[in-house]
Design an enzyme around this catalytic site. Structure first.
Site, short mmCIF file in Angstrom:
data_model
loop_
_atom_site.label_atom_id
_atom_site.label_comp_id
_atom_site.label_asym_id
_atom_site.label_seq_id
_atom_site.Cartn_x
_atom_site.Cartn_y
_atom_site.Cartn_z
N GLU A 100 0.89 -1.30 0.02
CA GLU A 100 -0.03 -0.04 0.23
C GLU A 100 0.85 1.24 -0.03
O GLU A 100 0.41 2.40 -0.75
CB GLU A 100 -0.97 0.04 1.24
N ASP B 17 -9.17 6.24 -1.96
CA ASP B 17 -8.25 6.75 -2.63
C ASP B 17 -8.74 7.49 -4.15
O ASP B 17 -9.80 7.70 -4.19
CB ASP B 17 -7.25 5.50 -3.25
N TYR C 272 -6.37 6.40 4.01
CA TYR C 272 -6.39 5.55 2.97
C TYR C 272 -5.91 4.24 3.33
O TYR C 272 -6.22 3.27 3.37
CB TYR C 272 -5.93 6.08 1.59
#
Length: 370
Positions: free
Chosen positions: A47, A148, A130
């Site tokens: 991520e 996102d 996020y």
DNA sequence: AAGACGTGGGA
DNA sequence: TTCCCAAGTCT
């Protein structure tokens, strides 16, 4: 006004929407290396890498990074130089310094277990709203929003939301929508499916609506405005900065390199000595003066500019005049941020792409001379 | 809120 | 060439 923004949710068959979306993702998801398991550490690494970065770019970096640092413990114990080297060329280098800092905290404060509560995980360096939602949902199956750019674009269209997604304040509107829509049975697939849909179908330009698994739920499509959404204001253009840089070599074939400060642009990366200049016509003189006053190095640079390198960042542009010069073996750095290294040793140090271009210029030029 | 913070790819 | 990005966060 707030009720009005999400008015279409009232007319959405949420259960059917979840089913269509997750069913599509189950069949069509890409085979990506971070989808092999749900190891929270690997999800975390992926991520962070994927922030503002394309999947195709991330894949080789992820494989190499996990190979080098397969666990929280190994990353926590790694020298920063090696960690930065594994990130070299990926950009946004504070991501990896924050990641290692946070991993050290997890190693020490959480016994190596990535925390699984919004409160704890959000406190980790580099983990914003996020990333927190992505890790919680993907690694732990917790129904938290992971909003996102993809999700904002997709939801803008599906729910016909005319909020400017470039504004930070808009994110909470989309989080609110996700809280109402998210599957509690499979929040992981739900969140990933929305992002996958944005990447494969609901693309920024020319969305493939005829292939979309949730077309029937899409108010933007039914209103015929899918190409008008999302609303996104554009940012300002970049400013230009002029630099002069020197590749300095001694009789031993060793090179002088400099470590950038620990904050700001390209923090802690290595570079060839350089300075900002006001006027290209006297660039060589300005650089020689800089090397003398900053590093105590008396250098005669070769006369001509070897090349001019343009390098574009997201927010600025460097125009670099590159010079070559000789230094003496007796010239030692008067600054702990400098090293004299052989060509072979250079490979251990992390350089930004702009300075890789300078090195390439040197190698090309030397190849001609030899 | 707005700007800093990288890079490579596509239109 | 120029612009816009691509799974954001920090200050």
């Amino acid at each position: 006004m707030k009720e009005n923004t999400l008015k279409h949710i009232e007319h959405t068959d949420i259960t059917q929407f979840q089913s269509d979306l997750i069913g599509w993702f189950t069949e069509e998801q890409r085979d990506l290396p971070w989808r092999k398991d749900q190891d929270p550490y690997k999800v975390w690494v992926s991520e962070i890498m994927l922030q503002q970065t394309r999947v195709d770019t991330v894949i080789p970096y992820f494989l190499n990074f996990i190979d080098k640092f397969p666990t929280v413990a190994t990353l926590a114990a790694a020298p920063e130089e090696e960690v930065l080297k594994a990130w070299e060329g990926l950009g946004y280098y504070s991501r990896v310094r924050n990641l290692q800092s946070a991993v050290k905290e997890v190693h020490e404060q959480y016994n190596g277990q990535v925390p699984n509560t919004p409160n704890e995980i959000s406190k980790l360096k580099g983990v914003g709203p996020y990333t927190a939602g992505a890790i919680l949902s993907i690694a732990y199956g917790i129904p938290e929003p992971a909003v996102d750019g993809n999700v904002m674009r997709v939801l803008s269209r599906i729910l016909s939301i005319w909020k400017d997604i470039a504004k930070p304040s808009s994110r909470k509107v989309f989080e609110e929508a996700i809280r109402k829509l998210i599957s509690h049975e499979n929040p992981s697939f739900f969140n990933q499916a929305l992002m996958e849909l944005g990447a494969l179908i609901c693309t920024p330009t020319s969305p493939k609506c005829l292939l979309c698994p949730v077309r029937e739920h899409c108010h933007g499509f039914h209103e015929g405005v899918q190409n008008e959404l999302p609303i996104k204001t554009k940012k300002k253009s970049t400013r230009s900065v002029s630099l002069a840089a020197a590749v300095l070599v001694n009789e031993n074939g060793e090179f002088l390199i400099h470590k950038r400060p620990s904050t700001g642009l390209l923090a802690n990366l290595w570079e060839f000595p350089n300075c900002e200049i006001g006027d290209f016509s006297t660039a060589r003189k300005q650089l020689e003066q800089f090397l003398l006053t900053e590093y105590g190095l008396q250098v005669d640079l070769e006369n001509g500019v070897k090349t001019k390198i343009d390098h574009i960042f997201s927010h600025l542009k460097w125009n670099i005049n590159v010079y070559f010069g000789k230094i003496n073996q007796s010239d030692q750095p008067n600054d702990s941020s400098m090293e004299i290294v052989t060509e072979e040793e250079l490979a251990k140090y992390a350089f930004p792409v702009s300075h890789q271009k300078i090195w390439k210029c040197y190698v090309d030029e030397r190849g001609i001379l030899n």
